[in-house]
Design a protein around this motif. Structure first.
Motif, mmCIF file in Angstrom:
data_model
loop_
_atom_site.group_PDB
_atom_site.id
_atom_site.type_symbol
_atom_site.label_atom_id
_atom_site.label_comp_id
_atom_site.label_asym_id
_atom_site.label_seq_id
_atom_site.Cartn_x
_atom_site.Cartn_y
_atom_site.Cartn_z
ATOM 1 N N UNK A 78 38.107 -18.396 17.339
ATOM 2 C CA UNK A 78 38.044 -18.313 15.884
ATOM 3 C C UNK A 78 38.887 -17.161 15.363
ATOM 4 N N UNK A 79 38.748 -15.994 15.979
ATOM 5 C CA UNK A 79 39.484 -14.827 15.503
ATOM 6 C C UNK A 79 40.984 -15.068 15.622
ATOM 7 N N UNK A 80 41.411 -15.584 16.777
ATOM 8 C CA UNK A 80 42.849 -15.753 16.992
ATOM 9 C C UNK A 80 43.420 -16.856 16.095
ATOM 10 N N UNK A 81 42.659 -17.910 15.902
ATOM 11 C CA UNK A 81 43.118 -18.992 15.019
ATOM 12 C C UNK A 81 43.261 -18.502 13.580
ATOM 13 N N UNK A 82 42.273 -17.748 13.117
ATOM 14 C CA UNK A 82 42.301 -17.270 11.723
ATOM 15 C C UNK A 82 43.427 -16.242 11.529
ATOM 16 N N UNK A 100 30.630 -26.265 17.511
ATOM 17 C CA UNK A 100 30.323 -27.699 17.406
ATOM 18 C C UNK A 100 30.890 -28.479 18.586
ATOM 19 N N UNK A 101 32.048 -28.019 19.097
ATOM 20 C CA UNK A 101 32.651 -28.696 20.253
ATOM 21 C C UNK A 101 31.725 -28.622 21.460
ATOM 22 N N UNK A 102 30.872 -27.590 21.500
ATOM 23 C CA UNK A 102 29.890 -27.459 22.580
ATOM 24 C C UNK A 102 28.522 -27.983 22.147
ATOM 25 N N UNK A 103 28.524 -28.796 21.071
ATOM 26 C CA UNK A 103 27.277 -29.386 20.552
ATOM 27 C C UNK A 103 26.263 -28.353 20.099
ATOM 28 N N UNK A 104 26.748 -27.206 19.632
ATOM 29 C CA UNK A 104 25.864 -26.197 19.047
ATOM 30 C C UNK A 104 26.179 -26.139 17.558
ATOM 31 N N UNK A 105 25.222 -26.573 16.751
ATOM 32 C CA UNK A 105 25.447 -26.603 15.308
ATOM 33 C C UNK A 105 24.851 -25.370 14.643
ATOM 34 N N UNK A 106 25.647 -24.734 13.818
ATOM 35 C CA UNK A 106 25.246 -23.492 13.149
ATOM 36 C C UNK A 106 25.594 -23.564 11.673
ATOM 37 N N UNK A 107 24.851 -22.816 10.876
ATOM 38 C CA UNK A 107 25.212 -22.616 9.480
ATOM 39 C C UNK A 107 25.334 -21.114 9.234
ATOM 40 N N UNK A 108 26.050 -20.765 8.177
ATOM 41 C CA UNK A 108 26.319 -19.356 7.895
ATOM 42 C C UNK A 108 25.551 -18.892 6.662
ATOM 43 N N UNK A 121 33.751 -16.898 10.527
ATOM 44 C CA UNK A 121 32.455 -17.533 10.843
ATOM 45 C C UNK A 121 32.568 -19.050 10.798
ATOM 46 N N UNK A 122 33.277 -19.553 9.791
ATOM 47 C CA UNK A 122 33.441 -21.003 9.645
ATOM 48 C C UNK A 122 34.208 -21.585 10.821
ATOM 49 N N UNK A 123 35.252 -20.876 11.237
ATOM 50 C CA UNK A 123 36.043 -21.341 12.375
ATOM 51 C C UNK A 123 35.214 -21.288 13.665
ATOM 52 N N UNK A 124 34.429 -20.229 13.811
ATOM 53 C CA UNK A 124 33.575 -20.114 15.002
ATOM 54 C C UNK A 124 32.563 -21.263 15.037
ATOM 55 N N UNK A 125 32.025 -21.611 13.869
ATOM 56 C CA UNK A 125 31.067 -22.729 13.816
ATOM 57 C C UNK A 125 31.728 -24.017 14.293
ATOM 58 N N UNK A 141 26.096 -15.922 28.177
ATOM 59 C CA UNK A 141 26.941 -16.995 28.691
ATOM 60 C C UNK A 141 28.333 -16.916 28.047
ATOM 61 N N UNK A 142 29.370 -17.117 28.868
ATOM 62 C CA UNK A 142 30.738 -17.043 28.352
ATOM 63 C C UNK A 142 30.987 -18.090 27.262
ATOM 64 N N UNK A 143 30.181 -19.162 27.289
ATOM 65 C CA UNK A 143 30.398 -20.197 26.281
ATOM 66 C C UNK A 143 30.042 -19.692 24.876
ATOM 67 N N UNK A 144 29.329 -18.558 24.798
ATOM 68 C CA UNK A 144 29.043 -17.968 23.489
ATOM 69 C C UNK A 144 30.149 -16.998 23.053
ATOM 70 N N UNK A 145 30.982 -16.602 23.987
ATOM 71 C CA UNK A 145 32.051 -15.649 23.654
ATOM 72 C C UNK A 145 33.301 -16.397 23.195
ATOM 73 N N UNK A 146 33.654 -17.455 23.934
ATOM 74 C CA UNK A 146 34.912 -18.151 23.651
ATOM 75 C C UNK A 146 35.052 -18.643 22.207
ATOM 76 N N UNK A 147 33.999 -19.184 21.589
ATOM 77 C CA UNK A 147 34.176 -19.642 20.204
ATOM 78 C C UNK A 147 34.610 -18.520 19.262
#
Lengths: 157, 157
Positions: A12-16, A104-112, A96-100, A2-8
């Motif tokens: 994240x990469x571009x923001x960092x 979260x904006x898509x209600x998917x919570x992750x830890x690293x 990884x932190x930025x991607x998390x 799903x594209x929603x897994x790519x966009x984060x």
């Protein structure tokens, strides 16, 4: 996938790159990675787990890794020292932190997990999953004017 | 590192050897790992995250990895094929899963990421953490009577 897994990861990469390295990174064409090897010379690996699970690999060529070290830490060097390795590990943590945060904006919570860094060109590295592995190339220009690339490879179930 | 973080990995490795490979593994002396390299030739990596976070690396020499493949899958082979890599990835999954069960007994809940497998002797592999890295050697006798060892290296915050 799903594209929603790519966009984060893209965000994240571009923001960092912008906030930590002060440069713009333009994403090239995503590819399905079918080569069982590191994409560059210095490769940070991070496991992400929570509502979903995945693993990412962030890979730079030698000169790109040294540029990241110089820019993040402010010291100079010409080879891949343990300090360069730590800087790539830290960047892996930060992306990884930025991607998390993006997930979260898509209600998917992750830890690293704890990142690991592999040093070596064309090291055999296998994602053990039946899910496709996506490789996102981010092009940037280092301080010496040379074109560099960071590969962000990931698989996300 | 608290011994309560070591025992779940010891229990997990020995339980999986007994139930999945049908053999006993005797643990040698744990050491603090200060070498930034893979311990064997085929190395499974797994991130574990939840109430704590950590990363483990399970490493076999070539013959040990082939023994695991033969015993788990039942096929024969003489070199490190993609199928052997997948078998070590699967064993990494199984040992991680068993360790998570052991941690649950201490009320520490963890989830596992997607495993990765590195192939190569003495590949530079760095845990990016200030926490000590523990290396647990598990000695076993393969089907040909040769003494083999599995290293379980981990860092756990």
């Amino acid at each position: 996938m799903d594209v929603k897994f790519i966009n984060p990861f893209v965000m994240a990469a571009q923001t960092v790159f912008k906030t930590m390295l002060g440069i713009d990174a333009s994403m090239g064409k995503p590819i399905l990675k079918d080569v069982r090897a590191t994409s560059g010379d210095v490769t940070g690996i991070m496991g992400l787990v929570g509502d979903r699970k995945g693993t990412i690999a962030i890979s730079f060529r030698e000169k790109g890794a040294i540029f990241v070290f110089k820019t993040l830490i402010g010291d100079d060097c010409t080879t891949i020292t343990p300090e360069v390795v730590d800087a790539i590990g830290e960047l892996t943590n930060i992306i990884s932190g930025q991607a998390r945060k993006e997930f979260e904006k898509a209600n998917i919570n992750l830890k690293a997990a704890i990142p690991m860094v592999i040093v070596g060109h064309n090291v055999e590295l296998n994602f053990i999953t039946k899910i496709p592995i996506i490789s996102l190339p981010f092009n940037f220009v280092a301080d010496n004017g040379e074109k560099e690339v960071m590969f962000l490879d990931f698989s996300f179930e």
